[in-house]
Design a protein around this motif. Sequence first.
Motif, PDB file in Angstrom:
ATOM      1  N   ARG A 148       0.852  -1.186   0.000  1.00 16.91           N
ATOM      2  CA  ARG A 148       0.000   0.000   0.000  1.00 16.91           C
ATOM      3  C   ARG A 148       0.886   1.234   0.000  1.00 16.91           C
ATOM      4  NH1 ARG A 148      -4.456  -1.681   4.549  1.00 16.91           N
ATOM      5  NH2 ARG A 148      -2.547  -1.925   5.779  1.00 16.91           N
ATOM      6  N   CYS A 149       0.877   1.936  -1.122  1.00 17.12           N
ATOM      7  CA  CYS A 149       1.777   3.080  -1.289  1.00 17.12           C
ATOM      8  C   CYS A 149       1.465   4.212  -0.308  1.00 17.12           C
ATOM      9  CB  CYS A 149       1.682   3.606  -2.714  1.00 17.12           C
ATOM     10  SG  CYS A 149       2.132   2.394  -3.975  1.00 17.12           S
ATOM     11  N   SER A 150       0.191   4.480  -0.083  1.00 18.55           N
ATOM     12  CA  SER A 150      -0.182   5.613   0.771  1.00 18.55           C
ATOM     13  C   SER A 150       0.307   5.451   2.206  1.00 18.55           C
ATOM     14  CB  SER A 150      -1.703   5.792   0.762  1.00 18.55           C
ATOM     15  OG  SER A 150      -2.345   4.606   1.199  1.00 18.55           O
ATOM     16  N   SER A 151       0.206   4.240   2.733  1.00 17.63           N
ATOM     17  CA  SER A 151       0.632   3.993   4.122  1.00 17.63           C
ATOM     18  C   SER A 151       1.995   3.300   4.193  1.00 17.63           C
ATOM     19  CB  SER A 151      -0.404   3.142   4.848  1.00 17.63           C
ATOM     20  OG  SER A 151      -0.653   1.934   4.132  1.00 17.63           O
ATOM     21  N   GLN A 152       2.542   2.962   3.012  1.00 23.62           N
ATOM     22  CA  GLN A 152       3.863   2.326   2.927  1.00 23.62           C
ATOM     23  C   GLN A 152       3.971   1.094   3.835  1.00 23.62           C
ATOM     24  OE1 GLN A 152       6.705   5.518   3.643  1.00 23.62           O
ATOM     25  NE2 GLN A 152       6.643   6.117   1.496  1.00 23.62           N
ATOM     26  N   ASP A 153       2.969   0.251   3.753  1.00 24.09           N
ATOM     27  CA  ASP A 153       3.025  -1.003   4.511  1.00 24.09           C
ATOM     28  C   ASP A 153       2.584  -2.155   3.622  1.00 24.09           C
ATOM     29  OD1 ASP A 153       0.363  -0.455   4.243  1.00 24.09           O
ATOM     30  OD2 ASP A 153      -0.172  -0.830   6.332  1.00 24.09           O
ATOM     31  N   TYR A 154       2.603  -3.351   4.158  1.00 22.29           N
ATOM     32  CA  TYR A 154       2.294  -4.551   3.395  1.00 22.29           C
ATOM     33  C   TYR A 154       1.042  -5.213   3.941  1.00 22.29           C
ATOM     34  CZ  TYR A 154       7.011  -3.926   1.610  1.00 22.29           C
ATOM     35  OH  TYR A 154       8.138  -3.399   1.026  1.00 22.29           O
TER      36      TYR A 154
END
Length: 443
Positions: A148-154
Amino acid sequence: MEENSKRIVIVGGGLVGALCAYYFGKRGYRIDLYEYREDIRRSKSPRGRSINLSLSNRGRLALRDVGLEEEVLKSAVPMVGRRVHFQNGKVQSILYDEFTNQCIYSVGRNFLNKFLLTAIESLPNVLLHFDCKLIDVNLKTDELTFYRCSSQDYLRVTGDLIIGADGAFSCLRRSLQSTPLFDCSQTYIDHGYIELRISPEQSHLMKPNHLHIWPRGSMMLIALPNIDKSWTVTLFMPLSEFDRLVYKEMVLEFFKQVFPDVIPLIGTDQLVNDVIRTKPSVLVSIKCSKLHYRDKFLIVGDAAHAIVPFYGQGMNAGFEDCTVLNNLLDKYSEDFGRVLEEFTRLRVSDAHAIADLAMYNYLEMRDLVTRPSYYLKKWFDKQMHRVVEDKWQPLYYSVTFTHTKYEVCLQQRDWQSKVLKRSLLLFGIVALSFSALTFINIT
């Protein structure tokens, strides 16, 4: 709608992925749809390509099965035939269906995508997840990993059935290619395309309710109508030709020589700016030997069978995937193993057939339509269909206005071509014999 405890994960929120989610959602499954881009309905600028789509009977049936056809057609423009613009200035209309007066519909890609996403949200058992890019598929644990690019997590997810509708460059398909007996071919053609536009103010210069074509041998230009009276114009030609159009003078000289009547339709300044500033998009065809893996993974739409856009069947074939899948779920009482195996058996041959037909239709639209032999064949098709309607259907008619398997349409075309050649040969022999007898009698 009965609630179903099984969870379906769909990768890709484009046209086919969205419709597939709606189909499964209507059956009561718990659906999670993941799309790597932002929500198109909240985007300030259109995303991706916007070639207008030709909605025909196969796609209409898929929409009708889930009660969406009527609303879609309200925002679509009917097209009754082709309007061919020859280089000598002559213009000719060719009806799509001279037998039952059916038509195809021009519909905007972005409109249809937005409409389907909104329809999905009306189902309480469907969740949409945007900004989620699939980066890994673990075929042993059946686990997908999204970034998830917006939250930079997986995000790691799994489901009872995982469907890839993530386009021609599908991440899910690439993973399936590592499984036994999964063959896949990718073929680019040396032609690309750019999109142009005719404004509503110039629409009075265009004959309405037609797909306009400017065939020019190795290239062509087409125009499809929009609901706002504008026209979406697409120029197809060899990529090497696009490379030459880098300056205003070059663009104008090219259009004056090849498409002179298009210049006043688009406007000189707009035409030059759009051609110079637009990088041509490439065209690719994908063929797969299988469309599933075990009873867990399935690919549909462009992920399974991307084709070039020259038969207007890309979306229709993808929507037909949904129809076939839905029917198989009914037939095999939702046994995913049997459903997926049968889906591959039914759709692989059809996918290969429509890919070949799409390439053939490009040749027809840009070149053959300018030749007398094309109109002779049209006349022959028309007469044969009138005489033996059940046994002889013209190729375009069977592909566009029936639900005959694409594979059968291709076989019928090959058979009909043989009949036509033999008929012309027989006619030639009879005519020659008659001439010879006439000459003998005279002498």
